[in-house]
Design an enzyme around this catalytic site. Structure first.
Site, PDB file in Angstrom:
ATOM      1  N   ASP A   1       0.969  -1.258   0.104  1.00  0.00           N
ATOM      2  CA  ASP A   1       0.018   0.090   0.001  1.00  0.00           C
ATOM      3  C   ASP A   1       1.077   1.284   0.035  1.00  0.00           C
ATOM      4  O   ASP A   1       0.256   2.460  -0.315  1.00  0.00           O
ATOM      5  CB  ASP A   1      -0.958   0.031   1.347  1.00  0.00           C
ATOM      6  CG  ASP A   1      -2.395  -0.439   0.770  1.00  0.00           C
ATOM      7  OD1 ASP A   1      -2.513  -0.608  -0.407  1.00  0.00           O
ATOM      8  OD2 ASP A   1      -3.146  -0.639   1.565  1.00  0.00           O
TER       9      ASP A   1
ATOM     10  N   ASP B   1     -11.109  -7.212  10.225  1.00  0.00           N
ATOM     11  CA  ASP B   1     -11.219  -8.507  10.275  1.00  0.00           C
ATOM     12  C   ASP B   1     -12.286  -9.063  11.009  1.00  0.00           C
ATOM     13  O   ASP B   1     -13.008  -9.963  10.685  1.00  0.00           O
ATOM     14  CB  ASP B   1      -9.839  -9.083  10.728  1.00  0.00           C
ATOM     15  CG  ASP B   1      -9.196  -8.193  11.815  1.00  0.00           C
ATOM     16  OD1 ASP B   1     -10.062  -7.311  12.358  1.00  0.00           O
ATOM     17  OD2 ASP B   1      -7.921  -7.984  11.711  1.00  0.00           O
TER      18      ASP B   1
END
Ligand SMILES: *[C@@H]1O[C@H](CO)[C@@H](O)[C@H](O)[C@H]1NC(C)=O
Ligand SMILES: CC(=O)N[C@H]1CO[C@H](CO)[C@@H](O)[C@@H]1O
Length: 730
Positions: free
Chosen positions: A137, A442
């Site tokens: 990223d 998550d």
């Protein structure tokens, strides 16, 4: 296909001795109810509000304790049979795509990242069925360069690992111990592979230091040309490079065996498009990989977490491929373990009890949560598929046609899937892939999978599957817990809360189990109350607990001793030391009175419309001696942080209260002068002082750089004196 034997691929065992535990828990419950009854029936005339506060705190502690029983009531342990898996499915194994995410080449050095990548590339698994994807990223050409170097090194590393059955397969971890008992032939190979590794390391470190990729590499690989149009990490095109194309018969290691696929991806970033952090990266990986290898199983690991067992894929597959019970398994979660813990676990980073007890309890209620690393998913369930009874897991149908493209043509075609615009008006981030809009993407993703009817499995083998790096300073640990507890609280308050989303969809025990983590943060209020008010009233000479000779003291004593004896037993049983448990209790207090408080305040502020208060900024301590002190288990306070001021104020305050109390006793001429109604309060205050001993030493005695900054000490003494003088007004 020899599918005649129907012996299961895994077994689930209930924990033994649970009846004894259940009896104990029942007696604790009686004790808690008695405490509540005592509070309700013994309201004092003066200081009624303080009394109500005590009652509220005790209601909360009791309620929270009941929630935690979901983690203990019905624990299960899993065992699998990899030999049966090989017998039945060796030629039919599903493709596995491994996703590694990195976001910053300074915090996550490329050497660490490629060690993780190499450890998963070397899995004991057919190379044509294994593909490893690195999502970067930061879009850093340094990380790309390191991965390119790793793809060359892999050609020597993988055959070396396979030939000598090396474990673990992260080069750095393999070279770490000085192993001198190798056979001559391996020693020879080791020396040569180590030389290659060091050559690679030197080149990468040099490139990092100069901030420049060597000319030869730039010429060697066309991929670097993609950085010509790169303007910043927040504004660039998709960069997709297939570094090893596993389908290319030419891609061979130094011994002529095929290699797994290796892909680098930096998804497109534009400043006007929000990137959704790791969830966005994972979703881009899911789409891109579906056109390149399309493995029906996806493994997700953090870039600091190397594989410590080359057979973990096979371990996980036993749960997915079991003919009887495998169909409803959506993901297999491994525990999060760490390789750099010290013996007595100063910062409680090992999460021993969570790993060895609590997650087994969740598993007994329908499955653990997804914790973002060390987790195997089925691709279809991660992409939003609902569970329907009788549907089978058919992994054999999922090869991608390859239309005779070259790798470069494939890259061009697939690039679109990682663009900013792709997700517009789609279900990505909602029903498909990882969910957006929550700092702990998550947990919420795992919950929504379970709400669609799927189960998950917790697999916690003796030899750990994945090893990461735990925080090595107090500040890091507290900041991390602030982020976790804040994210979990946001889940609780959101429309995806385990309570309203889960009710009727998942087991009630599992809802309680989720709530234990989602409600970490509100614990701060009761804990703060308990660590301030009884001490103030100690100074004042007013009792808040029953006197020692009364019947009502019994439930207090029983519950306090029972709770701590139980937590000590669990800690020791999970492989810890007594001192480690004591350190864990200190962290319990510190997290509740700082991380969780800041998390709760920030969440409340957000609810009423303020953005992040920015209270907590992690101090970047980059002292050479930090890791030395960590190894000596000396607590690290050497930063000016509002969290430390808070912790220190509380510690000083209790110290002063105890000191004043002792002075009073001496002046009155001996212990018999202490009103017996004050005993529990004195014990509470004394324990708080005892557990803070390392803090006092950091504030008053230590000379190293990890000591408490004197400005923090001064501030906290002032705050503590102010609090002490409060009692005059109560
Ligand atoms: C990691 O793997 C090594 C080598 O197999 C093993 O000796 C070690 O115990 C493992 N570490 C943990 C924490 O399980
Ligand atoms: C005991 C131990 O291995 N500590 C290490 C943990 O990891 C950090 C960061 O990589 C090192 O600085 C410590 O030395």
């Amino acid at each position: 296909m020899a599918n005649t034997s129907h012996a299961p691929l895994f077994e689930t065992k209930k924990v033994k001795g649970s009846l004894i535990y259940k009896l104990f828990a029942a007696s604790m419950f009686v004790g808690i109810v008695l405490i509540w009854i005592y509070r309700a029936t013994h309201v004092t005339e003066h200081g009624r509000f303080v009394w109500i506060g005590m009652f509220a705190a005790e209601l909360w502690f009791g309620f929270y304790w009941i929630l935690t029983q979901a983690h203990r009531w019905n624990r299960v342990y899993r065992q699998n049979f990899k030999d049966r898996l090989s017998q039945r499915y060796e030629n039919d194994l599903p493709g596995v795509d491994v996703f590694v995410c990195t976001a910053d080449p300074t915090i996550e050095p490329p050497m660490m990242v490629i060690n993780t990548v190499l450890s998963v590339l070397a899995y004991d698994y057919p190379p044509d069925k294994l593909a490893v994807y690195l999502s970067d990223d930061a879009g850093s050409d340094l990380t790309f360069y390191a991965l390119l170097e790793a793809s060359h090194f892999a050609k020597h590393w993988i055959p070396y690992c396979k030939r000598f059955a090396v474990e673990p397969r992260s080069p750095e971890a393999h070279f770490r111990p000085v192993s001198d008992e190798l056979e001559a032939i391996q020693a020879q190979h080791l020396a040569s592979v180590k030389r290659l590794y060091q050559g690679m390391e030197d080149r990468i470190e040099l490139a990092a230091k100069l901030g420049k990729i060597p000319k030869s590499a730039l010429l060697e690989h066309r991929g670097f040309s993609k950085w010509d149009s790169f303007s910043s990490r927040r504004d660039h095109d998709t960069i997709l490079q297939i570094l090893i194309d596993g389908r290319d018969v030419e891609a061979k290691d130094s011994e002529g065996c095929r290699l797994p696929t290796l892909v680098y991806l930096a998804r497109e970033k534009r400043s006007q498009h929000f990137h959704n952090f790791k969830a966005g990266a994972m979703n881009a990986l899911i789409r891109v990989s579906s056109e390149i290898s399309n493995g029906p199983i996806i493994l997700n690991v953090d870039c600091d977490m190397y594989s410590n067992n080359s057979e973990s894929i096979r371990d996980a597959l036993c749960f997915f491929l079991d003919e009887e019970k495998g169909h409803d398994v959506a993901f297999v979660q491994f525990p999060q373990n760490f390789h750099n813990l010290t013996k007595n676990d100063l910062y409680g980073g090992s999460m021993r009890v969570i790993n060895q007890i609590e997650f087994h309890g969740l598993d007994g209620c329908g499955g653990p949560m997804y914790i973002g690393t060390g987790c195997f998913h089925r691709r279809d369930t991660l992409c939003g598929r609902k569970f329907t009874k009788g549907s089978l897991f058919d992994w054999k149908q999922s090869t991608v046609p390859r239309k005779g493209e070259t790798a470069a043509e494939l890259e061009e075609r697939v690039k679109e899937l990682a663009s900013c615009k792709f997700e517009k008006n789609t279900q990505w981030g909602k029903e498909m892939g990882l969910k957006y809009g929550c700092p702990v993407e998550d947990v919420i993703t795992g919950l929504s999978i379970q709400c669609r009817g799927w189960k998950s499995v917790y697999f916690n083998p003796e030899r750990k599957g994945f090893l990461g790096v735990a925080g090595t300073t107090l500040d890091q640990t507290l900041v991390q817990h602030k982020r976790w507890s804040e994210g979990d609280l946001q889940i609780f308050l959101s429309k995806h809360s385990p309570v309203w989303k889960g009710l009727g969809r998942i087991n009630f025990g599992l809802i309680m189990g989720y709530c234990v983590y989602c409600l970490w943060s509100p614990n701060c209020f009761a804990t703060l109350y308990y660590s301030i008010i009884p001490s103030v009233y100690l100074l004042k000479g007013d009792p808040l607990f029953p006197q020692v000779s009364s019947f009502w003291v019994l439930p207090f004593v029983y519950v306090i001793i029972g709770e701590h004896a139980c937590s000590l037993a669990e800690y020791l049983w999970s492989g810890g030391t007594v001192l480690g448990w004591w350190n864990g209790q200190r962290m319990w207090l510190y997290k509740r009175t700082s991380s969780y408080l800041f998390a709760a305040v920030d969440t409340l502020l957000k609810l009423v419309g303020y953005s992040d208060s920015g209270f907590v900024i992690s101090a970047k301590v980059s002292d050479k001696d930090v890791s030395q002190r960590y190894k000596q288990e000396k607590m690290e306070f050497g930063a000016v942080s509002p969290m430390f001021t808070l912790l220190s104020s509380l510690a000083m305050f209790n110290l002063f209260c105890l000191a004043l109390m002792v002075m009073k006793v001496i002046r009155a001429g001996g212990l018999q002068s202490v009103n017996e109604t004050m005993v529990l309060q004195i014990l509470l205050c004394g324990t708080l002082v005892l557990i803070n001993l390392p803090l006092y030493s950091a504030a008053f005695f230590r000379k190293d750089k990890g000591r408490m900054p004197s400005s923090v000490t001064l501030k906290s003494i002032l705050v503590a004196l102010l609090l002490c003088s409060c009692y005059a007004f109560l």
